[in-house]
Design a protein around this motif. Structure first.
Motif, short mmCIF file in Angstrom:
data_model
loop_
_atom_site.label_atom_id
_atom_site.label_comp_id
_atom_site.label_asym_id
_atom_site.label_seq_id
_atom_site.Cartn_x
_atom_site.Cartn_y
_atom_site.Cartn_z
N UNK A 141 -4.49 0.61 -0.32
CA UNK A 141 -3.40 2.31 -1.69
C UNK A 141 -4.37 2.77 -1.47
N UNK A 142 -4.09 4.70 -1.86
CA UNK A 142 -4.96 5.58 -2.17
C UNK A 142 -5.66 5.12 -3.01
N UNK A 143 -4.39 3.85 -4.42
CA UNK A 143 -5.25 4.11 -6.10
C UNK A 143 -6.05 2.90 -5.32
N UNK A 154 5.58 3.78 -4.09
CA UNK A 154 5.76 4.40 -4.31
C UNK A 154 5.70 4.06 -6.35
N UNK A 210 0.88 -1.35 -0.27
CA UNK A 210 0.06 0.30 0.02
C UNK A 210 0.67 1.43 0.06
N UNK A 211 1.91 1.05 0.83
CA UNK A 211 3.19 2.19 0.26
C UNK A 211 3.70 2.79 -0.82
N UNK A 239 -8.87 5.95 -4.62
CA UNK A 239 -9.20 6.68 -6.46
C UNK A 239 -10.49 5.18 -7.05
N UNK A 240 -9.86 4.87 -7.48
CA UNK A 240 -10.39 3.53 -8.36
C UNK A 240 -11.45 3.92 -8.67
N UNK A 247 4.91 1.38 -6.90
CA UNK A 247 4.28 -0.13 -7.14
C UNK A 247 5.17 -1.70 -7.72
N UNK A 259 -13.90 5.67 -6.65
CA UNK A 259 -14.68 6.81 -7.13
C UNK A 259 -14.12 7.02 -8.75
N UNK A 260 -13.45 6.76 -9.50
CA UNK A 260 -13.45 6.86 -11.04
C UNK A 260 -14.14 6.10 -11.76
N UNK A 298 -7.85 -3.58 -9.37
CA UNK A 298 -8.77 -2.36 -10.23
C UNK A 298 -9.84 -3.51 -11.16
N UNK A 313 -3.62 6.99 5.71
CA UNK A 313 -3.55 7.02 3.73
C UNK A 313 -4.89 7.29 3.93
N UNK A 315 -2.51 -4.51 -7.87
CA UNK A 315 -3.12 -3.15 -8.14
C UNK A 315 -4.53 -3.64 -8.91
#
Lengths: 817, 151
Positions: free
Chosen positions: A717-719, A643, A640-641, A722-723, A645, A725-726, A658, A754, A654
């Motif tokens: 993971x912030x990703x 940067x 998760x941290x 965000x995913x 990947x 929401x996307x 996703x 995070x 990920x």
């Protein structure tokens, strides 16, 4: 194994679970829906997928349709994921080409009132699973040789039992106690319920067995210093404190003890009696080797002169012992709480208010009065004869107070479990052995005599003349003659009663050892909220811990009586044998992994790992992180941290998450058109377990909450957020363990940071931080899970749809904030 | 030179140069192996705030800036940045309904986001940070700013 450009062929199997799923969800519809999803070759249903016919159906389908990915939809993965992974393995596929969709706990059990929506939710979750499985990668297992030896910390009844079971099965056992002898707290009790036999006699037999079992090596007066390594191959350093007596030379004649001129209060007897500077705690102790207390010794050398074998050596130094063991059993037991903080009882202020353990020492037949209690106010130490003199009448009236500190929100909210029984035992000992005419009042809230022969024991004592009062003691006053006046609120009569007592005995709570936290940190295991060591699962993993190869036994994991302690000692021994029995263990590399091409060696993962399992090394390609796959516990905090990947948690990569998000939201947008879409990332240790519990207790919550399982909230993971929401999620929330109870030390706190950061971003970019939240949802709190789900759906309704979703729906955009 | 780090020899050297220098050159180019002089350049767009420089600087010349520059996302060429960062930046761009501007606060103890601040006055040009920087956000310029002497 996946070949290049291999066509992915998915088989989907929906279970009816009798009527559990089939009674609510329209299974046929779900199967038809799954057939239309990408790469699905076959979709079938079965009444009981986990049964032999069900598993065979999957095997046959794999053969017939040449499947290489399997999605099964049934109960929670905690229960049957392993079952279906095995089916894949038996069919020659990698077990991780399987994905489990939970349509029982997350669908049919919680949305039973709305079969239409339940069916839609099942379809959405199935879509998520099918999209996800397309990205699955094979995960291998490796074999590691293990040491067939076990370290047992603590020589009480649990530790002794574990050591004997293991030793007799042929394992090398190191039985370590920090006291100068074995026996634990059990050796301090004059008699033990419910059979009222003497613990020394029982322990004596066990000591003999230990002596005659070659595999057991007893190391007393030693403590754990540090530990390194991993399951099957732990390296342990012990510090053996100097006892100033050579254990090999000493013959246990106790001449030294008899000549020593010093007398100091004896800790073993809670300071009620006195001991020399070179002493033993009880005559039957094992090993029967005295220990010299360096602090109180006056260095007169009398003991040295009388020792017939020259065993006494004042020059002894602390000794470091290094051991290599495959597993560790922690049986460090409990401590009795000293209720000085509870001022209304006056313990520590009034001499004649004592605890039950202190009474147990008085009742011990080996004590100075041979088992007759005395009032501590009558006792004095005679300097001339160096003996304890008791002048005064023996106590006649006793008041026992139960639940002192236990079941009390101010101190210990748990029940100490054994207090009722030992108080009854002491009452029985006084009434039968000491004084049949003694008046014993027992003030209790409830008597909990649950156990084999316990209720009968309770009845026997009532017949002997124990007087019981249901009520709480509000005050104790001391009279000039040092007797005590006890004021009790009798809840059955509804009035205040005044009792006169010579001796007030408090059934004080059992508490975790003071060094429990320190030991837990060393062993990398966790404590539960009450401060005792935390078991992996309260029901199905009572002696396991979060760290593989470390087991807990006895009262170290919570108050236990002797039968339970012995049983858990045996259980821990059996678990250790199951682990080490084959001489090697299989480790599934379902853990972190580093992609060296992406890694830049920044060292963030190293800072994140609570186990020191990932480290940056200098390689010929530059600085690169490397995972020690055996030490890694698979929490995913590093992933998760990272940067770049480069670090990934296998099976939670990920693109896999996703894909699952894409699948879920794509289907949800179609099936939940006018409804908000709420995504929950749930830690499998707590929030996911709470969601299972919500299913089991049939707690309803809105069907538009879709749970994605992650190994620990620290994986987040912030990703991911965000995913979601996307893709069009309206609200996202993360469920983690409560601070301090994370199974991976502090993954939840990492997640919190995070989430906070992403919330700040959401505020800045106009989505609003209200759309994202983190909650602490402990595993047993099913209600909280349902409430949070309801609340988040409400919030989503209030906030209105995600602006991106609005854009897609071609409705004029409206930000409702 | 500021107080705090007093390099007497260096100051003496500066005095000497001041005395003998006839003109006042802007910058002088130094050989690569010439330590002590030269300066560290910091490129925020490359930085991932791993804080390696901050943790390893012998003089504490780095400060952590707990701020994440949103406007940077637009400026960066996503095809050249790291894989996951590109994904995150791309996602932020896609879901943003407002213009990407301003700073986002980074909670304490969250590495990977934010930036560092290099305090040139404390720097002794030992290049440790440049050697350790995993992203190339820090580079070393072998030019010496003569203004430093005349200041």
């Amino acid at each position: 194994m996946k070949k290049e450009n291999e066509e992915l062929r998915i088989g989907f199997f929906q279970c009816h679970c009798g009527k559990n799923i089939g009674g609510v969800v329209n299974v046929k519809e779900v199967v038809e829906y799954a057939k239309k999803l990408p790469n699905v070759v076959v979709a079938e249903e079965n009444m009981f997928l986990c049964s032999d016919p069900g598993r065979n159906q999957i095997k046959e389908a794999i053969k017939k349709y040449k499947l290489n990915r399997v999605v099964t939809s049934h109960c929670t993965p905690t229960l049957h994921q392993e079952t279906f992974r095995t089916v894949l393995k038996e069919s020659g596929l990698n077990p991780f080409f399987h994905e489990n969709v939970n349509t029982r706990e997350h669908v049919s059990w919680v949305h039973y009132d709305d079969p239409k929506k339940a069916t839609d939710k099942a379809k959405v979750l199935v879509a998520g699973g099918i999209y996800r499985v397309l990205k699955h990668k094979p995960i291998e297992t490796i074999r590691v040789k293990v040491k067939k030896s076990v370290l047992v910390l603590g020589g009480g009844p649990a530790g002794i039992q574990a050591a004997l079971d293991l030793g007799k099965a042929g394992y090398k056992v190191y039985l370590v106690d920090k006291m100068p002898h074995l026996g634990g707290n059990m050796a301090r009790l004059g008699k033990v319920f419910p059979t009222d036999d003497c613990p020394i006699c029982i322990l004596g037999k066990k000591f003999h067995e230990i002596r005659t079992t070659k595999e057991i090596e007893v190391i007393t007066y030693a403590e754990l210093k540090e530990i390194s390594g991993f399951v099957g191959n732990y390296k342990v350093k012990l510090i053996k404190k100097p006892r100033y007596v050579d254990e090999n030379k000493c013959i246990g004649c106790l001449s030294c003890v008899n000549v020593c001129p010093v007398r100091v209060p004896k800790e073993w007897d809670e300071g009620l009696t006195y001991r020399p500077a070179i002493y033993i705690n009880y005559p039957a102790q094992f090993p029967r080797v005295p220990v010299r207390d360096e602090k109180s010794c006056i260095n007169c050398g009398a003991c040295k002169r009388v020792c017939p074998t020259g065993a006494i050596n004042f020059e002894q130094k602390p000794e470091e012992i290094e051991l290599e063991v495959g597993a560790i059993i922690v049986a460090t037991g409990y401590e009795e709480w000293k209720p000085k903080e509870l001022e209304e009882y006056g313990y520590g202020r009034y001499k004649n208010v004592i605890t039950q353990l202190e009474l147990a020492r008085m009742l011990d037949p080996e004590g100075p009065t041979h088992g007759k209690p005395w009032r501590p106010s009558d006792a004095r130490f005679d300097k001339r004869t160096r003996k304890l003199i008791i002048d005064g009448k023996p106590p006649k009236r006793y008041v026992f107070i139960q639940c002192v500190g236990s079941r009390d929100e101010r101190y210990f909210s748990y029940c100490s479990k054994i207090c009722c029984m030992y108080s009854l035992k002491h009452a029985k000992m006084i009434l039968t052995d000491v004084d049949p005419n003694a008046e014993i009042y027992m003030c209790f809230m409830d008597v909990r005599a649950a156990g084999k022969y316990y209720e009968e024991y309770y009845r026997d004592i009532q017949k002997l003349g124990l007087r019981i009062i249901r009520g709480k003691v509000s005050e104790i006053r001391e009279n000039p003659d040092k007797s005590l006046t006890v004021i009790v609120e009798d809840t059955l009569l509804g009035k205040k009663i005044q009792l006169n007592a010579d001796l007030v005995v408090l059934a004080s709570a059992l508490r975790p050892r003071k060094d429990a936290r320190e030991l837990a940190d060393k062993l990398r295991i966790t404590l539960s909220g009450d401060g005792f060591f935390k078991e992996l699962h309260p029901k199905v993993g009572p002696v396991d811990t979060v760290t593989a190869g470390i087991f807990i036994a006895g009262a170290a994991s919570g108050p236990k009586d002797i039968p339970d302690s012995v049983a858990s000692g045996s259980a821990a021994a059996a678990r250790a044998m199951a682990l080490l029995g084959k001489g090697e263990i299989e480790i599934t590399l379902n853990k972190a992994e580093v992609n060296e091409e992406l890694c830049i060696g920044c060292g963030i993962c190293q800072k994140m790992c609570p186990y020191g399992a990932i480290k940056v090394y200098e390689t010929y390609k530059g600085r690169k992180a490397k995972v020690s796959e055996i030490e890694c516990q698979g929490c995913g905090a590093c992933a998760g941290a990272c940067p770049t990947g480069a670090v990934m948690r296998r099976n939670y990569e990920l693109d896999q998450i996703f894909a699952q998000i894409e699948g879920i939201i794509k289907a949800a947008k179609e099936l939940f058109k006018d409804e908000p879409i709420v995504i929950c990332f749930a830690c499998k240790q707590c929030a996911y377990a709470a969601s299972e519990a919500a299913g089991t207790s049939r707690l309803k919550y809105p069907p538009n909450v879709f749970v994605i399982r992650i190994p620990c909230s620290g994986t987040i993971d912030p990703a991911y957020i965000l995913k979601a929401f996307k893709e069009g999620a309206d609200v996202v929330y993360v469920g983690g363990c409560e601070p301090g109870s994370c199974a991976y030390v502090d993954g939840n706190l990492k997640a919190e940071k995070r989430v906070k950061f992403v919330k700040n971003i959401l505020d800045k970019i106009g989505l609003g931080s209200e759309r994202l939240e983190i909650f602490w949802i402990p595993a047993p709190e099913a209600k909280k899970f349902a409430e949070v789900a309801k609340m988040m759906v409400e919030r989503a309704r209030k906030l209105g749809p995600n602006p991106l979703r609005v854009k897609e729906m071609k409705i004029p955009m409206k930000i409702t904030r | 030179m500021k107080e705090g780090v007093k390099l007497n020899n260096l100051e003496k050297l500066f005095e000497c140069i001041k005395k003998i220098a006839k003109r006042n050159p802007e910058k002088i180019l130094l050989p690569n192996t010439f330590f002590i002089f030269g300066s560290v350049k910091y490129d925020e767009s490359k930085c991932i705030a791993c804080l390696t420089c901050y943790e390893n600087c012998p003089l504490g010349a780095y400060d952590v800036e707990r701020k994440f520059d949103l406007s940077m996302i637009k400026k960066i060429d996503l095809s050249k940045t790291y894989w996951k960062r590109a994904i995150i930046y791309q996602l932020i761009m896609e879901i943003a309904v407002k213009d990407l501007e301003g700073y986002v606060e980074v909670p304490e103890g969250l590495p990977g986001y934010g930036s560092v601040k290099h305090n040139e006055d404390l720097c002794i040009s030992c290049r440790k940070c440049v050697d350790l920087c995993p992203t190339g956000a820090l580079s070393f310029e072998c030019e010496f700013d003569m203004k430093k002497i005349w200041r």
